[in-house]
Design a protein around this motif. Structure first.
Motif, short mmCIF file in Angstrom:
data_model
loop_
_atom_site.label_atom_id
_atom_site.label_comp_id
_atom_site.label_asym_id
_atom_site.label_seq_id
_atom_site.Cartn_x
_atom_site.Cartn_y
_atom_site.Cartn_z
N ILE A 9 1.15 -1.38 -0.41
CA ILE A 9 0.07 0.38 0.15
C ILE A 9 0.99 1.08 0.09
N PRO A 10 1.01 2.02 -1.14
CA PRO A 10 1.69 2.98 -0.90
C PRO A 10 1.60 4.27 -0.21
N GLN A 47 6.54 -4.78 3.48
CA GLN A 47 7.92 -6.49 3.08
C GLN A 47 8.76 -6.27 2.77
N ARG A 48 10.15 -7.04 3.01
CA ARG A 48 10.94 -7.49 1.97
C ARG A 48 10.93 -8.07 1.07
N ASP A 49 11.01 -7.59 -0.26
CA ASP A 49 10.98 -7.95 -1.04
C ASP A 49 9.82 -8.81 -1.21
N PHE A 50 8.49 -8.02 -1.22
CA PHE A 50 8.09 -8.50 -1.13
C PHE A 50 7.16 -8.61 -2.44
N ALA A 104 -0.84 -6.62 -0.90
CA ALA A 104 -1.62 -8.71 -0.14
C ALA A 104 -2.52 -8.80 -0.08
N PHE A 105 -3.65 -7.68 0.12
CA PHE A 105 -4.97 -9.20 0.08
C PHE A 105 -4.96 -9.71 -1.26
#
Length: 680
Positions: A9-10, A47-50, A104-105
């Motif tokens: 989410i920016p 999140q890291r490396d999403f 991510a949802f």
């Protein structure tokens, strides 16, 4: 190169829901089941490396970052600064589609759905009954996974065989798998569970990979954008202290312009979509609708929370946000529940009118005219006994279609006087009573014929009163069957059908009516003595009808007259299925009681032991569905049992065209080989 902490989410969007603290913006995060906490947007929804790991080449995260800088952030700012009223549909559509697809949802909801679906498979594999439904074992539909697999295997191995013979062979294989499913189930379940365990471990990685590939193809899929462009878009605002929260699904959708039944936008099909809402700041929402929207802003925060999977962001901790937090995930859970269980597996809920109708039936006994033939037999006691006997709530639907109960010394004579042609076999079949059904423009009409002897036994009482009462109630139960079928399936059953299916349905109607008659006869559990007597009668019926079907095969081999042989075979088949339906019904759910009987030994000799238990299962399922019956699928399946029975006697029916029925007979050695295969 973008950093490794990647926001799904920016921050540009999050800042509209927080308070500036120097160069940073802080927001309150409400997570499901946790106390809210204050955090900088740098650490929220990241999140890291999403999206991708670092690389010397351009990565997916690099592309998304460029899109944010060049397209998304300016668009969000423009929308946020727009006055209340209409806005550009192109901008609104592009912003919503991009933000929702990258979140991510999407990964989380798909992961939950996949995991719950697989868990549902696992749970269903703990019993053979649940697994039958899940795998479509008892379905005849061409799109059934089980039927498709059988057809593919047969085509691969017997491609040169004429199609109608392949179809007949496919039915045989399907029936045999259905008959042996209970025995096959433990091995099948172990294999399936092992594969599901492997798949469960792979689900998270598969979903991440699939999501990344989808984003790599298109950061704002054109089809979804085009659908949203068709809507009318506007900004709606509220004044403090009212405010909006930002859900982790980012936008919600509704199938109607009243914005009820809202779901996460990502989970709503485009063709079901009538309205969309996305908050762009704590005081403004972006609203799209196919017509003029009817939106109540006071309910939006709860809807946003319900459509969130794990959390939402708020500008403050107040009563609104705290109340909404209690509802996080509700709409998602409801969606997943419907997805897993499927609407088709749920029985229709009874409404108030249904309950009133049930109550009315129970309170209003049906008075059916009672006639005596000859009339000199007329008796007030007999009339009262019959009416009292039939005052059973489950029989009321059937009794409403009954013109009269005829108490007669000779059932066959009474039927012949009404113009029915009966041969000696037909007269023998109705000697203990019958239900004569006539179709009318409004449904069906019935006359019940019962014997004077049965009624006299009921009036006298004593040890023979119970079986005599069961004989009378049996015919009322058959009338109930025909009334239910007429009410619920009349339009369906009147549709054109292949000839072989028509034959199967005609015979199925007959034996199903007897099954219903026996189940509704209030006979209860048979004593050991009664069961022994029933076994003897059933064994006698089996012996005569098995010989009749075998003779039909020999008749065809000698005379090659299909019509005569098929008529002979189907006549005995109908009687055998009727006797078997009665045998299954008299033990109800305890059909395995037959395993130690002499009748079951005779069935096993003809490779029909497994078939008997499957037939009982199909009948039980059909009977239990009577109050919610809306499809003819169970009845068509029961009609297919005629083909299964004939295979055991070396007779194969095939349908080269819908209008034709072919009959092929096997030689003695081939027939025995089929029986060996059916016993294997």
């Amino acid at each position: 190169m973008a950093g490794r902490k990647q926001h799904f989410i920016p921050q540009a969007l999050q800042r509209g829901f927080g308070q500036a603290k120097g160069k940073k913006t802080q927001v309150y995060v409400f997570k499901k089941g946790q106390e809210p906490y204050l955090s900088s947007t740098e650490g929220v929804a990241a999140q890291r490396d999403f999206y991708s790991e670092p690389s010397d080449e351009e990565t997916l995260d690099d592309r998304i970052t460029k899109y944010e800088e060049l397209v998304l952030s300016p668009a969000v700012t423009a929308l946020r600064e727009s006055p209340i009223g209409p806005v550009d549909a192109n901008v609104a559509a592009a912003v919503i589609v991009h933000l929702t697809i990258r979140s991510a949802f999407v990964r989380g909801s798909f992961s939950v759905a996949a995991t719950e679906l697989l868990d549902h498979f696992v749970d269903s594999m703990v019993s053979d009954e649940k697994a039958r439904t899940l795998l479509g074992i008892d379905s005849l539909k061409q799109d059934s996974m089980f039927v498709e697999r059988i057809e593919e295997d047969i085509l691969a191995k017997f491609g040169e065989m004429p199609e109608h013979f392949r179809n007949a062979f496919g039915k045989l294989v399907h029936f045999r798998a259905r008959e042996k499913f209970r025995q096959m189930f433990p091995t099948l379940a172990a294999t399936v569970l092992e594969q599901l365990e492997v798949l469960l471990d792979k689900v998270p990685g598969l979903i991440v990979s699939s999501h990344s590939k989808a984003l790599d193809r298109d950061l704002a899929p054109k089809a979804r954008v085009d659908r949203l462009k068709e809507m009318n878009w506007r900004i709606i605002a509220v004044d403090a202290p009212e405010h909006f929260v930002l859900p982790d699904c980012l936008a919600i959708g509704s199938p109607n312009p009243h914005f009820t039944g809202m779901q996460p936008y990502s989970l709503v099909n485009d063709d079901e979509l009538a309205g969309v809402v996305m908050p762009i700041s704590s005081s403004k929402v972006l609203v799209g609708c196919t017509v003029a929207p009817e939106l109540e802003t006071s309910v939006l925060n709860v809807a946003f929370a319900q459509c969130s999977l794990e959390f939402f962001i708020s500008s403050c901790v107040d009563a609104q946000s705290t109340h909404a937090a209690a509802h996080i995930g509700e709409a998602v859970a409801d969606y997943m529940g419907k997805l897993i269980e499927g609407e088709a597996f749920a029985a229709p809920a009874a409404n108030a009118s249904d309950s009133a109708e049930v109550s009315r039936k129970m309170q209003a006994p049906v008075r059916v005219p009672v006639k005596f033939e000859p009339s000199s037999r007329k008796s007030g006691k007999a009339q009262a006994a019959v009416r009292n006997l039939m005052n059973v709530a489950e029989l009321h639907d059937g009794l409403r279609t009954v013109k009269a109960v005829v108490i007669t010394d000779d059932v066959a004579r009474s039927l012949r006087q009404r113009g029915m042609a009966l041969n000696d076999c037909g007269a023998q079949m109705v000697q203990l009573g019958t239900c004569h059904v006539t179709e009318t423009s409004h449904g069906v009409s019935s006359e019940l014929f019962v014997t004077t002897g049965s009624v006299n036994q009921v009036v006298k009482g004593g040890p023979l009163a119970r079986p005599a009462a069961a004989l009378i109630l049996h015919q009322a139960g058959r009338a109930t069957y025909y009334a239910i079928i007429s009410e619920r399936l009349r339009g369906v059953l009147s549709q054109p059908r292949p000839t072989l299916e028509v034959i199967g349905l005609r015979i199925a109607h007959f034996f199903c009516s007897h099954y219903f008659g026996m189940r509704l006869s209030q006979l209860g559990c048979l004593s050991a003595e009664e069961f022994a007597a029933t076994d003897a009668l059933y064994r006698q019926a089996l012996a005569g009808n098995m010989k009749g079907i075998a003779d039909a095969r020999l008749h065809f081999m000698e005379h090659r007259n299909v019509d005569a042989a098929l008529t002979l075979a189907l006549g005995h088949l109908e009687q055998m299925l009727c006797a078997t339906a009665n045998a299954c019904a008299c033990t109800g759910e305890h059909v395995r009681r037959w395993r130690t009987s002499q009748s079951f030994k005779a069935l096993e000799e003809a490779s029909l032991g497994d078939w008997f238990e499957l037939f009982a299962l199909d009948l039980e399922r059909f009977f239990e569905s009577r109050e919610r019956m809306s499809s003819d699928s169970d009845l068509v399946l029961l009609g297919c049992h005629i083909e299964r029975l004939l295979w055991s006697f070396g007779i194969v029916l095939a349908a080269p065209t819908p209008e034709q029925v072919w009959m092929e007979v096997l030689g003695d050695e081939q027939t025995e080989n089929v029986r060996v295969m059916l016993r294997a």
